[in-house]
Design an enzyme around this catalytic site. Structure first.
Site, short mmCIF file in Angstrom:
data_model
loop_
_atom_site.label_atom_id
_atom_site.label_comp_id
_atom_site.label_asym_id
_atom_site.label_seq_id
_atom_site.Cartn_x
_atom_site.Cartn_y
_atom_site.Cartn_z
N SER A 182 4.57 9.10 -2.19
CA SER A 182 5.15 9.01 -3.53
C SER A 182 4.85 7.76 -4.58
CB SER A 182 6.77 9.25 -3.51
OG SER A 182 7.34 8.14 -2.87
N GLU B 294 13.85 3.44 1.37
CA GLU B 294 13.11 4.19 2.21
C GLU B 294 13.82 3.90 3.93
OE1 GLU B 294 10.93 6.01 1.57
OE2 GLU B 294 10.68 5.43 -0.60
N PHE C 195 0.90 -1.22 0.02
CA PHE C 195 -0.13 -0.19 -0.17
C PHE C 195 0.93 1.25 -0.10
CE2 PHE C 195 -2.22 3.26 2.25
CZ PHE C 195 -3.36 3.53 1.56
N GLY C 196 0.69 2.09 -1.06
CA GLY C 196 1.30 3.46 -1.15
C GLY C 196 0.32 4.62 -0.96
C1 BEZ Z 1 4.60 5.75 0.06
O1 BEZ Z 1 3.49 5.30 0.43
O2 BEZ Z 1 4.67 6.37 -1.02
C2 BEZ Z 1 5.79 5.21 0.78
C3 BEZ Z 1 5.99 5.72 2.03
C4 BEZ Z 1 7.10 5.37 2.68
C5 BEZ Z 1 7.78 4.56 2.23
C6 BEZ Z 1 7.86 4.09 1.03
C7 BEZ Z 1 6.69 4.42 0.32
#
Ligand code: BEZ
Length: 196
Positions: free
Chosen positions: A28, A99, A24-25
């Site tokens: 970004s 990340e 789940f994003g």
């Molecule tokens: C995202 O959901 O875009 C995301 C947030 C933190 C780490 C990796 C992806």
């Protein structure tokens, strides 16, 4: 400020023997995956809100002038909308590295528009990580985002690309909308063309 979470995430072997995983994003990842995926679907998760409370010293800012990027905060009753990617478990490895500045894998239930649900993962930067900035006055957060710049580009592009992607999905997130409005009107914000 670096707090490398790569090794901690590699210890989370929960989905290693699965053929595919839902990721789940909410940041970004909504507008730019940057990795191969099998399928991509809008989704939401329960009990979390999106906040620009995580410092970015390595992507959208520098150690001297960190930017602000999204993380999730627990909030009973809340719903966070984003984008789900079905990926192979190996795809997580480069993401763990990308990340690494505070984000940890979290198991969560993804909900899809057709009522389907699936167990999956998201990355969350919790309040106890070294790069966590927390809440600040909206004007201060907007100024910081408007001015920060890192190896991945201007911090404002991260925010404005996210705001536009949420709008395209028909999702209203008042925190993101308010910050985007403030950043767009920031005196120095619109000099350079946007990047992805
Ligand atoms: C995202 O959901 O875009 C995301 C947030 C933190 C780490 C990796 C992806």
């Amino acid at each position: 400020m670096v707090h490398d979470t790569t090794a901690l995430n590699r210890r989370m072997t929960h989905f290693d023997d699965h053929e595919a995983i839902w990721l789940f994003g909410y940041g970004s990842l909504i507008w730019k995956a940057g990795f191969p995926y099998l399928e991509r679907r809008p989704a939401h998760i329960h009990g979390w809100v999106r906040r620009f409370w995580q410092g970015s010293h390595d992507h959208r800012g520098t150690p001297e002038a960190p930017g602000r990027v999204a993380t999730l905060l627990p909030c009973p009753g809340a719903v966070c909308h984003g984008m789900a990617y079905r990926i192979t478990p190996e795809t997580l490895h480069p993401l763990d590295v990308r990340e690494k500045n505070g984000y940890l894998r979290e198991i969560t239930t993804l909900h899809f528009a057709d009522g389907d649900t699936a167990q999956g993962l998201t990355y969350i930067a919790t309040e106890d990580n070294a790069a966590f900035l927390g809440e600040a006055e909206p004007t201060a957060m907007a100024r910081q985002i408007a001015e920060a710049h890192g190896p991945s580009g201007p911090n404002r592009d991260y925010l404005l690309n996210l705001a536009e992607a949420l709008e395209a999905l028909g999702v209203e997130d008042p925190h993101v909308t308010d910050l985007a409005r403030r950043v767009r009107t920031h005196a120095s914000a619109d000099i350079e063309p946007r990047t992805r």
